[in-house]
Design a protein around this motif. Structure first.
Motif, short mmCIF file in Angstrom:
data_model
loop_
_atom_site.label_atom_id
_atom_site.label_comp_id
_atom_site.label_asym_id
_atom_site.label_seq_id
_atom_site.Cartn_x
_atom_site.Cartn_y
_atom_site.Cartn_z
N THR A 1 5.26 51.71 31.48
CA THR A 1 5.38 50.41 31.15
C THR A 1 5.64 49.94 32.45
O THR A 1 5.12 48.96 32.24
CB THR A 1 6.03 50.33 29.17
N ALA B 1 7.97 47.44 20.64
CA ALA B 1 6.46 47.90 21.27
C ALA B 1 6.54 48.18 22.76
O ALA B 1 5.90 48.71 23.12
CB ALA B 1 5.80 46.98 20.77
N GLY B 2 7.96 47.47 23.16
CA GLY B 2 8.04 47.47 24.47
C GLY B 2 7.70 46.92 25.16
O GLY B 2 7.56 45.76 26.58
N ARG C 1 1.97 49.76 19.23
CA ARG C 1 2.49 50.91 18.88
C ARG C 1 2.09 51.87 17.70
O ARG C 1 2.94 52.76 17.30
CB ARG C 1 3.84 50.40 19.39
N GLU C 2 0.75 50.98 16.70
CA GLU C 2 0.52 52.15 15.55
C GLU C 2 -0.02 52.77 16.04
O GLU C 2 -0.13 54.03 15.75
CB GLU C 2 0.47 51.07 14.49
N GLU D 1 4.42 58.75 21.95
CA GLU D 1 5.66 56.79 22.15
C GLU D 1 4.86 56.71 22.59
O GLU D 1 4.87 55.80 23.60
CB GLU D 1 6.60 57.53 23.46
N ARG E 1 1.70 53.17 24.30
CA ARG E 1 1.50 52.10 23.61
C ARG E 1 0.10 51.38 24.21
O ARG E 1 -0.02 52.54 24.92
CB ARG E 1 2.22 51.39 23.63
#
Length: 169
Positions: A19, A44-45, A141-142, A152, A154
């Protein structure tokens, strides 16, 4: 935004390091006056992505969530634009005038927004009012967790939005 960064796309990023690397790539493409809106759930980041953007822009200071201060300024170390990192939800929350430009101006930032890159967390539906063109990034993130509960990863989907650009979602 420089034309060498795609105006739209999707990437699956498996780690926080991935990310940050994507953010750094994006940060190198951003220019003064650019607005980036980050939309996604808690965790979510968004801040991790902003840390990468900051590295790509070459700004100073530790990048942390702006939740408690509403906005943070990070000055360039390389003669580029300042990064203004905003929590749009808090900026335009209860008691706000509902005017994003007025609320940002009321923060008494040392930077003119046209001379900065603005990254707004929780900005979906709110900060679009400060500019006609902006990069909208949705952090999912789901989906990866449904496929693998230990994931982990995204999924980042982005799109440059402007009244003059066709086929916007």
């Amino acid at each position: 935004m420089r034309s060498d960064f795609p105006a739209r796309g999707t990437r699956r990023l498996d780690t926080a390091a991935d990310t940050r690397a994507f953010g750094e790539e994006l940060g190198r493409a951003l220019q003064a006056g650019d607005v980036v809106i980050l939309d996604g759930p808690l965790g979510a980041g968004k801040t991790t992505l902003t840390q990468g953007i900051a590295a790509g822009l070459g700004v100073r200071g530790r990048v942390t969530s702006p939740t408690f201060v509403i906005a943070r300024e990070h000055r360039s170390t390389v003669g580029g634009p300042t990064l203004v990192h905003v929590d749009a939800y808090r900026l335009l929350g209860e008691g706000s005038s509902g005017d994003p430009l007025g609320e940002l101006d009321a923060l008494d930032l040392d930077t003119e927004l046209l001379d900065a890159v603005v990254v707004a967390e929780w900005g979906g539906g709110l900060v679009e009012q400060i500019t006609e063109e902006y990069l909208f990034i949705h952090l999912d993130r789901e989906t990866a967790v449904r496929e693998d509960p230990d994931s982990e990863a995204r999924i980042f989907t982005w799109e440059l939005r402007s009244p003059g650009l066709p086929d916007q979602v």
